[in-house]
Structures are given as structure tokens and as C-alpha cells.
Design a protein around this motif. Structure first.
Motif, PDB file in Angstrom:
ATOM      1  N   GLY A  21      38.396 -36.558 -43.600  1.00 49.26           N
ATOM      2  CA  GLY A  21      37.129 -37.267 -43.823  1.00 49.26           C
ATOM      3  C   GLY A  21      35.979 -36.377 -44.259  1.00 49.26           C
ATOM      4  O   GLY A  21      34.825 -36.800 -44.247  1.00 49.26           O
ATOM      5  N   SER A  22      36.283 -35.126 -44.649  1.00 46.18           N
ATOM      6  CA  SER A  22      35.189 -34.207 -45.006  1.00 46.18           C
ATOM      7  C   SER A  22      34.721 -34.373 -46.451  1.00 46.18           C
ATOM      8  O   SER A  22      33.739 -33.773 -46.856  1.00 46.18           O
ATOM      9  CB  SER A  22      35.630 -32.753 -44.787  1.00 46.18           C
ATOM     10  OG  SER A  22      36.736 -32.479 -45.640  1.00 46.18           O
ATOM     11  N   GLY A  23      35.421 -35.187 -47.236  1.00 42.27           N
ATOM     12  CA  GLY A  23      35.039 -35.393 -48.640  1.00 42.27           C
ATOM     13  C   GLY A  23      33.961 -36.465 -48.775  1.00 42.27           C
ATOM     14  O   GLY A  23      33.156 -36.692 -47.852  1.00 42.27           O
ATOM     15  N   GLN A  58      30.520 -54.400 -43.651  1.00 36.17           N
ATOM     16  CA  GLN A  58      30.106 -52.995 -43.628  1.00 36.17           C
ATOM     17  C   GLN A  58      30.734 -52.358 -42.388  1.00 36.17           C
ATOM     18  O   GLN A  58      31.143 -53.055 -41.454  1.00 36.17           O
ATOM     19  CB  GLN A  58      28.581 -52.875 -43.592  1.00 36.17           C
ATOM     20  CG  GLN A  58      27.943 -53.462 -42.348  1.00 36.17           C
ATOM     21  CD  GLN A  58      26.420 -53.309 -42.335  1.00 36.17           C
ATOM     22  OE1 GLN A  58      25.762 -53.436 -43.362  1.00 36.17           O
ATOM     23  NE2 GLN A  58      25.875 -53.029 -41.160  1.00 36.17           N
ATOM     24  N   PHE A  59      30.835 -51.028 -42.381  1.00 43.03           N
ATOM     25  CA  PHE A  59      31.406 -50.353 -41.214  1.00 43.03           C
ATOM     26  C   PHE A  59      30.939 -48.904 -41.152  1.00 43.03           C
ATOM     27  O   PHE A  59      30.150 -48.455 -41.994  1.00 43.03           O
ATOM     28  CB  PHE A  59      32.940 -50.463 -41.182  1.00 43.03           C
ATOM     29  CG  PHE A  59      33.707 -49.678 -42.242  1.00 43.03           C
ATOM     30  CD1 PHE A  59      33.120 -49.245 -43.420  1.00 43.03           C
ATOM     31  CD2 PHE A  59      35.058 -49.384 -42.057  1.00 43.03           C
ATOM     32  CE1 PHE A  59      33.848 -48.527 -44.380  1.00 43.03           C
ATOM     33  CE2 PHE A  59      35.791 -48.675 -43.005  1.00 43.03           C
ATOM     34  CZ  PHE A  59      35.180 -48.245 -44.162  1.00 43.03           C
ATOM     35  N   HIS A  60      31.444 -48.194 -40.138  1.00 45.43           N
ATOM     36  CA  HIS A  60      31.202 -46.752 -39.998  1.00 45.43           C
ATOM     37  C   HIS A  60      32.473 -46.095 -40.529  1.00 45.43           C
ATOM     38  O   HIS A  60      33.527 -46.154 -39.879  1.00 45.43           O
ATOM     39  CB  HIS A  60      30.989 -46.437 -38.515  1.00 45.43           C
ATOM     40  CG  HIS A  60      30.603 -45.019 -38.221  1.00 45.43           C
ATOM     41  ND1 HIS A  60      31.247 -43.921 -38.765  1.00 45.43           N
ATOM     42  CD2 HIS A  60      29.627 -44.505 -37.418  1.00 45.43           C
ATOM     43  CE1 HIS A  60      30.698 -42.805 -38.314  1.00 45.43           C
ATOM     44  NE2 HIS A  60      29.700 -43.136 -37.498  1.00 45.43           N
ATOM     45  N   PRO A  61      32.411 -45.456 -41.693  1.00 41.60           N
ATOM     46  CA  PRO A  61      33.663 -45.018 -42.333  1.00 41.60           C
ATOM     47  C   PRO A  61      34.414 -43.951 -41.544  1.00 41.60           C
ATOM     48  O   PRO A  61      35.651 -43.956 -41.509  1.00 41.60           O
ATOM     49  CB  PRO A  61      33.193 -44.466 -43.687  1.00 41.60           C
ATOM     50  CG  PRO A  61      31.750 -44.132 -43.515  1.00 41.60           C
ATOM     51  CD  PRO A  61      31.224 -45.100 -42.495  1.00 41.60           C
ATOM     52  N   LEU A  62      33.672 -43.043 -40.893  1.00 39.20           N
ATOM     53  CA  LEU A  62      34.399 -41.965 -40.203  1.00 39.20           C
ATOM     54  C   LEU A  62      34.984 -42.416 -38.870  1.00 39.20           C
ATOM     55  O   LEU A  62      36.033 -41.920 -38.456  1.00 39.20           O
ATOM     56  CB  LEU A  62      33.489 -40.742 -40.032  1.00 39.20           C
ATOM     57  CG  LEU A  62      33.139 -40.034 -41.347  1.00 39.20           C
ATOM     58  CD1 LEU A  62      32.350 -38.757 -41.068  1.00 39.20           C
ATOM     59  CD2 LEU A  62      34.377 -39.704 -42.187  1.00 39.20           C
TER      60      LEU A  62
END
Ligand code: FAD
Length: 444
Positions: A57-59, A168-172
Motif C-alpha cells: 500500500g505504499s504506492g 467511499q472508504f479508507h483504502p489502506l
């Protein structure tokens, strides 16, 4: 640079690849697409490993605004005009299905990721006719779209297109939960791919199927993505406390803004430009002005930028990497909508690896040729690339290690950017976004 997503998640680290390995499927890149593809392939019984150069998830997936929607700016009229109603409807349905698939997955695994159903709005403060036409066109493509005159934004609009039941959401938080039981090797950089062999800095992986989930593919030939893709950057600012918006908003006027809430934090988006072609006005300053005017007494919680790959016909490339390599797959060119289309891409690539077709293969195939849709963007991309290469050849430093284009300094981010394909480097020369894969020799 930290986003509100990276500030509020700490995904546990994974070990690097411990040496040579053999697997059924290797996924290169642990962003949203890579993690979703690995999940669905594993669910189908495949042995999958994910190779990630940095951290999960760092990208770009950690720096997005994370709306899950089939509302991708003014796209449906454009798609109908350039590729016909059948393909426009397939594009719409793939993204509508993606929203349902997120809902099912999050429900099934009880993933706590602030997933919320919200309507999405495209608005204008200047005109309404184009929005009315977009609403009609999107509705003909099967989307629950309507034209409205009022929104909850703190300024009057001329009109807006509402897409009901988007999300919508929290992607990480999502990526953290979904990657939990996947085999991911971090700090493992893929240097080269030869047939079924993946050469990394930690060993060689042999895989029957290879999925390029690395944002901009770093393999130039075959595939030739560098000829038909560039990158665009945008800036985000988080501020609050602000009363939570019921909808998610994107302005279509020149220099407009994007709005979405995350609780009482408001995310503003602004200042889109081709990476390496910096705007005259600083987007962060522009967002500060908007904040002072419409949201006085709020605090700035953070600001960051992100970029995404733009295809020449505005449709992502999803499917076989190249017509000459049956077992390589790719999803890229998300055009700033890859939170949503990554889900469609993961389903399509999984089906293809399992030997099945989907109703969406044709619209997204990277082997398509649509001159009517692609010609003008292709020509301007070729112009930028030629200019970048020529000025790179004429000056000594700094040049991009990808193809040698001259780098441009972006004062807003303090980064060097490549105007040809969007690679980015820190001031000390450290690579932060590809397609370049190497850092620069010290350039200050
Ligand atoms: C400002 C902004 C806002 C956006 N908002 C939205 C939105 O609201 N809704 C929406 O749908 N989309 C949105 N997007 C688009 C979305 O964020 C991207 O399309 C999506 O995150 C792309 O995911 P990815 O998995 O392809 O790439 P990434 O998340 O970048 O993942 C690629 C991974 O591959 C790794 N990698 C690269 N090279 C190698 C290598 N050689 N070896 C191993 N690993 C490698 C990288 O380190 C990285 O972790 C937005 C984009 C921007 C720029």
C-alpha cells in the motif's frame, strides 16, 4: 509526505523474498489492484505470491481520495461518441459491478474500512446543458444517473449530475485487511521479467502466470505502454472540522475542486496537471484560499499529492500484457479512477487466468486499436515525449533513467518529475514513482 490514510494505518511489515521460488501466479506490486487480484486468484485455488519493492500500500493507493464510483468526470458522452454505446455501457457496468463487489467483499470478511454508500455528483458553477446530456447518456448506459439543480456545497451550482448509490472508504484499512492472509514479499524489487522468470534483487521467481500490478509497467517491450500512456498529478488537502458531506463531489469547470468527507475531515482535491508540467499557481495555496473563504475556523490536517497513469483513449488497459505473451497480464492506465476500476480489473484478470471470458474483456483489452478515441491524446503525448527526450539528450543532468527525458523540478512537492512518463524522484535522487526503477546519481 503523508496522507490521512497513511497517518491512520500501520500495516505490519513482511519479509523480503527468501531466495528462489516457484509459484502458479506472481503478482508484481502490492497496491490496491495487486492485492485484489491476489485475493481473487487465491480464492480460486491458485498459489499466489505478491512481490513489492517497498511496502504494502505504499504506492499511489495510499494517496488517493478513495471514492468508489462509476462517475469518472464527463466520460460517458465521450465514450459513446468515440467507441459506441455498447462499449460505453460495458465500461459503466464494469464499474457499477465493482461497487457491488466491494460491498460484498467488505460484508463477507467484515472489513472495518469506513465503507459508506454515498451519491456522487459532478457539478458546474457555469453551465448545465453538458451535465444534463451527461446524465442522459450515463442513464442510457445503465447507471442510476439524474440531473439536479441543488447540492449541499457552500456555493450555488448551475447544475449537477447525481449518480446514486456509489461509495467511499479508507483504502489502506481495506488493503491491510485483505492482504492479511496473502503471501507478500516486501522490499523485493522486480528488475526484469523473461518469459516465466521474474528476476528480483532477492532471487528468481518462476511463475506460470505473471500479473503486472506495478502502476506504470517498467517493461517497455513488448507492450509499448510508454508510447500510449503518461501520468497526471493532483493535489489533496485535508481540513476540518467540517460538517460531514452527504455526497462526494467533483467540479467539471477549469480549475475546479473535488470534495469528499471522511467523518468531520474534508478532503479537497485540486490542480490536475501532466506530471512534469507544473502549474503556475500553487494548488495548495489555491486550496488554502478556498478554505479561508468557505471554511473559516478550520485547521489544515495534511496535504499531499498523487499521480496516476492516463491511457490515450481514457479507458484503462486491463487484460493480456501483450499479444505475443499469453501468460502476462496487466491493469494500468486507471485515469485517476483506479480505486474503483482496480476491482473490475482484478475480476477480469482472475477470470482470464482461470480460462474464462467476461463481458468486459473487449472494452478494456490492451490490444485494442481505437484511432478515433486515441488520436489527439496520442499525438500530444508523442510531442511531450519527443521534447523531453530531445532536451534530455542536449543537457547532462538531471535525466530520467527510464528513457532519458530531462527531469523538471516541482517546487510544490520538492520532487523531480519526468514529463514523458511521470517518474518521480526525491531531492536526493531517490526513486519514488516509476516507470523508472533506479534512483538518480546525486543531483543537487
Ligand atoms: C489525487 C488522486 C486522487 C484519486 N482519487 C481516486 C478516487 O477518488 N477514486 C478512484 O477510483 N480512484 C482515484 N484515484 C486513482 C487511484 O488512486 C489509482 O488508480 C490506484 O491507486 C492505482 O492503484 P495501483 O495498485 O495500480 O497502483 P499503486 O498503488 O501505485 O501500486 C503499485 C505498487 O507496485 C509497486 N511496484 C512498482 N514497481 C515495482 C517493481 N519493479 N517491483 C515490485 N513492486 C513494484 C509499487 O511500490 C506500488 O506499491 C486517484 C488518483 C489520484 C492521483
Amino acid at each position: 509526505m503523508k496522507s490521512i490514510w497513511t497517518q491512520t494505518t500501520k500495516i505490519p511489515g513482511r519479509n523480503p523474498l527468501p531466495g528462489n521460488k516457484k509459484t502458479e501466479v506472481a503478482v508484481i506490486g502490492a497496491g490496491l489492484f495487486g492485492i485484489l487480484a491476489a485475493h481473487y486468484l487465491k480464492e480460486q485455488g491458485k498459489e499466489v505470491i505478491v512481490l513489492e519493492t517497498n511496502r504494502i500500500g505504499s504506492g499511489q493507493s495510499g494517496y488517493t481520495t478513495a471514492k468508489i464510483t462509476s462517475q469518472h468526470n464527463l466520460i460517458y458522452q465521450k465514450l459513446v461518441n468515440t467507441m459506441g454505446e455498447k462499449h460505453a455501457a460495458a465500461y459503466a457496468m464494469a464499474n457499477q459491478q465493482a461497487i457491488r463487489d466491494y460491498e460484498k467483499l467488505i460484508d463477507r470478511y467484515r472489513i472495518a474500512c469506513h465503507f459508506e454508500k454515498k451519491d456522487a455528483y459532478l457539478f458546474s458553477v457555469n453551465e448545465s446543458e453538458i451535465l444534463r446530456q451527461e446524465a442522459d447518456c450515463a442513464a442510457r448506459c445503465g447507471i442510476p444517473a439524474s440531473f439536479v439543480r441543488e447540492t449541499e456545497l457552500p456555493f450555488p451550482v448551475h447544475g449537477a449530475v447525481r449518480f446514486a448509490d456509489q461509495a467511499q472508504f479508507h483504502p489502506l484499512e481495506f488493503i491491510e485487511a485483505l492482504s492479511g492472509d496473502l503471501t507478500v514479499y516486501e522490499r523485493t524489487t522486480v528488475r526484469e521479467v523473461k518469459g516465466h522468470e521474474i528476476i528480483t534483487n532477492r532471487g528468481v521467481v518462476k511463475a506460470a502466470h505473471i500479473v503486472f500490478a506495478c502502476h506504470f509497467p517498467f517493461v517497455n517491450i513488448p507492450g509499448f505502454y510508454f508510447l500510449r500512456m503518461y501520468q497526471e498529478k493532483s493535489y489533496v488537502m485535508a481540513l476540518g472540522p467540517v460538517k460531514e458531506l452527504e455526497g462526494m463531489y467533483l467540479g467539471i469547470d477549469k480549475n475546479s475542486y473535488s470534495f469528499r468527507s471522511a467523518g468531520d475531515t474534508l478532503l479537497l482535491g485540486h490542480g490536475s496537471h501532466r506530471t512534469g508540467k507544473c502549474p503556475k499557481k500553487n494548488p495548495y495555496e489555491e486550496m488554502r484560499r478556498l478554505r479561508e473563504h468557505f471554511y473559516p475556523n478550520t485547521e489544515e490536517y495534511g496535504r499531499w499529492s498523487a499521480e496516476d497513469c492516463m491511457s490515450v483513449d481514457s479507458v484503462p488497459y486491463i487484460g493480456h500484457f501483450s499479444g505475443v505473451l499469453a501468460d502476462w497480464y496487466v491493469a494500468t492506465g486507471f485515469g485517476k479512477w483506479g480505486m474503483t476500476t482496480s476491482m473490475a480489473a482484478a475480476r477480469i484478470v482472475t477470470a482470464q487466468i482461470m480460462g474464462r471470458r467476461t463481458p468486459y474483456d473487449e472494452v478494456f483489452t490492451p490490444q485494442r486499436f481505437r484511432p478515433k478515441a486515441a488520436a489527439s491524446t496520442f499525438l500530444s503525448h508523442a510531442g511531450y515525449s519527443a521534447a523531453g527526450l530531445m532536451s534530455g539528450a542536449m543537457t547532462k543532468v538531471p535525466r530520467c533513467p527510464h528513457l532519458g527525458c530531462r527531469l523538471v523540478y516541482n517546487r510544490m512537492d520538492g520532487r523531480y518529475e519526468c514529463p514523458c512518463h511521470g517518474s518521480q524522484f526525491e531531492q536526493n535522487g531517490k526513486i519514488c514513482v516509476g516507470p523508472a526503477q533506479e534512483s538518480l546519481p546525486f543531483i543537487n
